[in-house]
Scaffold this motif. Structure first.
Motif, mmCIF file in Angstrom:
data_model
loop_
_atom_site.group_PDB
_atom_site.id
_atom_site.type_symbol
_atom_site.label_atom_id
_atom_site.label_comp_id
_atom_site.label_asym_id
_atom_site.label_seq_id
_atom_site.Cartn_x
_atom_site.Cartn_y
_atom_site.Cartn_z
ATOM 1 N N UNK A 79 0.791 -1.215 0.000
ATOM 2 C CA UNK A 79 0.000 0.000 0.000
ATOM 3 C C UNK A 79 0.824 1.265 0.000
ATOM 4 N N UNK A 80 2.111 1.156 -0.325
ATOM 5 C CA UNK A 80 2.957 2.348 -0.301
ATOM 6 C C UNK A 80 2.524 3.376 -1.329
ATOM 7 N N UNK A 81 1.991 2.925 -2.463
ATOM 8 C CA UNK A 81 1.517 3.877 -3.465
ATOM 9 C C UNK A 81 0.365 4.709 -2.924
ATOM 10 N N UNK A 82 -0.423 4.141 -2.006
ATOM 11 C CA UNK A 82 -1.527 4.896 -1.406
ATOM 12 C C UNK A 82 -0.997 6.028 -0.535
ATOM 13 N N UNK A 83 0.008 5.753 0.281
ATOM 14 C CA UNK A 83 0.605 6.816 1.103
ATOM 15 C C UNK A 83 1.326 7.839 0.219
ATOM 16 N N UNK A 84 1.933 7.364 -0.848
ATOM 17 C CA UNK A 84 2.565 8.246 -1.828
ATOM 18 C C UNK A 84 1.528 9.188 -2.439
ATOM 19 N N UNK A 85 0.350 8.630 -2.745
ATOM 20 C CA UNK A 85 -0.735 9.432 -3.307
ATOM 21 C C UNK A 85 -1.286 10.418 -2.288
ATOM 22 N N UNK A 86 -1.424 9.981 -1.042
ATOM 23 C CA UNK A 86 -1.933 10.869 0.007
ATOM 24 C C UNK A 86 -1.004 12.070 0.178
ATOM 25 N N UNK A 87 0.297 11.820 0.201
ATOM 26 C CA UNK A 87 1.246 12.917 0.307
ATOM 27 C C UNK A 87 1.181 13.857 -0.882
ATOM 28 N N UNK A 88 1.064 13.292 -2.089
ATOM 29 C CA UNK A 88 1.002 14.124 -3.286
ATOM 30 C C UNK A 88 -0.265 14.952 -3.364
ATOM 31 N N UNK A 113 -0.070 11.785 6.073
ATOM 32 C CA UNK A 113 0.310 10.420 5.685
ATOM 33 C C UNK A 113 0.564 9.551 6.908
ATOM 34 N N UNK A 114 1.208 10.107 7.935
ATOM 35 C CA UNK A 114 1.455 9.352 9.162
ATOM 36 C C UNK A 114 0.141 8.983 9.831
ATOM 37 N N UNK A 115 -0.819 9.901 9.846
ATOM 38 C CA UNK A 115 -2.122 9.607 10.457
ATOM 39 C C UNK A 115 -2.791 8.441 9.735
ATOM 40 N N UNK A 116 -2.757 8.453 8.416
ATOM 41 C CA UNK A 116 -3.335 7.335 7.662
ATOM 42 C C UNK A 116 -2.534 6.058 7.883
ATOM 43 N N UNK A 117 -1.204 6.186 7.998
ATOM 44 C CA UNK A 117 -0.397 5.005 8.255
ATOM 45 C C UNK A 117 -0.728 4.366 9.588
ATOM 46 N N UNK A 118 -0.928 5.181 10.614
ATOM 47 C CA UNK A 118 -1.311 4.654 11.925
ATOM 48 C C UNK A 118 -2.718 4.076 11.873
ATOM 49 N N UNK A 119 -3.600 4.720 11.112
ATOM 50 C CA UNK A 119 -4.976 4.231 10.996
ATOM 51 C C UNK A 119 -5.029 2.857 10.341
ATOM 52 N N UNK A 120 -4.076 2.562 9.461
ATOM 53 C CA UNK A 120 -4.012 1.239 8.836
ATOM 54 C C UNK A 120 -3.173 0.283 9.669
ATOM 55 N N UNK A 121 -2.101 0.789 10.269
ATOM 56 C CA UNK A 121 -1.199 -0.079 11.017
ATOM 57 C C UNK A 121 -1.827 -0.658 12.268
ATOM 58 N N UNK A 134 -2.353 -8.474 1.572
ATOM 59 C CA UNK A 134 -3.680 -8.309 0.967
ATOM 60 C C UNK A 134 -4.431 -7.138 1.582
ATOM 61 N N UNK A 135 -4.285 -6.946 2.896
ATOM 62 C CA UNK A 135 -4.954 -5.825 3.553
ATOM 63 C C UNK A 135 -4.421 -4.492 3.041
ATOM 64 N N UNK A 136 -3.101 -4.367 2.924
ATOM 65 C CA UNK A 136 -2.533 -3.125 2.407
ATOM 66 C C UNK A 136 -2.847 -2.934 0.930
ATOM 67 N N UNK A 137 -2.931 -4.052 0.201
ATOM 68 C CA UNK A 137 -3.333 -3.971 -1.199
ATOM 69 C C UNK A 137 -4.758 -3.429 -1.319
ATOM 70 N N UNK A 138 -5.654 -3.909 -0.447
ATOM 71 C CA UNK A 138 -7.028 -3.398 -0.445
ATOM 72 C C UNK A 138 -7.086 -1.917 -0.117
ATOM 73 N N UNK A 139 -6.260 -1.485 0.837
ATOM 74 C CA UNK A 139 -6.215 -0.064 1.180
ATOM 75 C C UNK A 139 -5.775 0.764 -0.025
ATOM 76 N N UNK A 140 -4.799 0.275 -0.753
ATOM 77 C CA UNK A 140 -4.341 0.988 -1.939
ATOM 78 C C UNK A 140 -5.420 1.115 -2.996
ATOM 79 N N UNK A 141 -6.193 0.044 -3.172
ATOM 80 C CA UNK A 141 -7.274 0.096 -4.165
ATOM 81 C C UNK A 141 -8.377 1.052 -3.737
#
Length: 350
Positions: A79-88, A113-121, A134-141
């Motif tokens: 799901x790193x692309x999702x955090x990348x997108x959130x920052x952008x 981005x950190x807030x979303x990372x903690x919300x998923x972590x 799979x969970x992080x993949x779902x978050x990215x989608x």
């Protein structure tokens, strides 16, 4: 519960001359890297390759963050692309709609981005292995769908344009060389921060969790604290990279932040070497420049690119950094043996 056991082994201080020299050289690495970054930014005349260098620096920042999540603590994240997108997107919206300076927007984007990372972590604490992937993949989608469908917020498929603002006050980045120096300095600071985390007590706790979370818990390591911290650091650096990319490109759209980007980030860490932040940096630069170098092969470059990745993963599990480090270690051992044998011969001759 403490992150690490309270008892620590009493180690003698490193007072030998060799250790002092090694410590001094380790500190000289960082100013040397800063000089190298500035020299590359000012020395590359070709504007195209300079832009590729900037992209590699951005990817290196994201990769060292993923190194903490995956390489250091053993959590597979797609799901790193999702955090990348959130920052952008956070940077783009703060600049275009609230007219904030780019520097302040980048800082706020990292916080978001950190807030979303903690919300998923935190919810993913009970998951590991392919379930966590799979969970992080779902978050990215989910994030990708939001960027496309919530046009009132993200601009939809058209994205966000004209992300142009001074860094702070009247200070602006005008040329590509300016951006290369600015992002390069941030990259060096990011590597230094991750290296300090790696050698800290939290870094040793993350390695213990990666090797065996059951044994780590038995030794007094707080699994929840360590995993959430690793996830938060990974999200912070991915968000920082996305924010810098938005400022550099001045335009973002949902098509940039797909699954392929997450897989590429993971491949950078694996190919470069998942056991060191330097491996993540090497992988980021290698996999950013390699497609550009292979474009001369035209329609075959993707095939060659994929085969090279397959060979690296299958036959070089330690990554490029593992090969380099192993070669340097063998050379050092050989030189030590030769020096020892020479000293022995001199003693016998005397």
């Amino acid at each position: 519960m403490s992150v690490l056991p309270q008892t620590r082994s009493a180690l003698p201080p490193a007072t030998s001359g060799a250790n002092r020299w090694q410590s001094a050289l380790s500190w000289l690495v960082w100013p040397a890297m800063l000089v190298l970054v500035i020299a590359l930014a000012l020395g590359i005349d070709n504007n195209y390759w300079l832009q590729v260098t900037v992209n590699a620096e951005i990817m290196a920042i994201a990769a060292v963050g993923l190194y903490v999540t995956f390489g250091l603590s053993g959590q597979v994240s797609l799901g790193q692309a999702a955090f990348y997108a959130i920052g952008g997107y956070a940077t783009g919206l703060l600049v275009t709609r609230l007219s904030l300076d780019l520097g302040l927007a980048i800082v706020l984007a990292v916080v978001i981005s950190v807030i979303f990372g903690l919300a998923i972590g935190i919810p993913a604490l009970r998951l590991k292995g392919h379930y966590l992937a799979l969970a992080t993949l779902g978050f990215g989608q989910v994030v990708a769908l939001i960027l496309v469908n919530w046009s009132w917020l993200s601009g939809g498929a058209l994205g966000v344009r004209d992300i142009v603002a001074p860094i702070i006050g009247g200070f602006e980045l005008v040329t590509v060389s300016d951006w290369a120096i600015f992002i390069g300095v941030i990259m060096v600071l990011a590597i230094y921060f991750v290296q300090m985390v790696r050698v800290s007590s939290y870094g040793r706790a993350m390695q213990a969790v990666r090797d065996s979370d059951i044994a780590a818990a038995a030794m007094g390591v707080s699994l929840s604290r360590v995993k959430v911290l690793a996830f938060g650091i990974g999200a912070a650096f991915a968000g920082l990279a996305g924010a810098l990319n938005a400022g550099f490109v001045t335009y973002i759209s949902p098509g940039t932040y797909d699954l392929a980007l997450s897989v590429s980030m993971l491949a950078m860490v694996v190919v470069g070497g998942a056991k060191s932040p330097w491996g993540a940096v090497i992988g980021a630069f290698a996999l950013t420049f390699l497609p550009e170098v292979l474009r001369g092969v035209q329609e075959y470059y993707l095939l060659i690119y994929g085969l090279l990745l397959l060979v690296m993963v299958a036959f070089v599990p330690g990554g490029i950094w593992g090969v380099v480090r192993g070669g340097v270690s063998r050379i050092v051992r050989l030189l030590r043996r030769r020096a020892s044998s020479k000293n022995t011969q001199e003693e016998v001759a005397s």
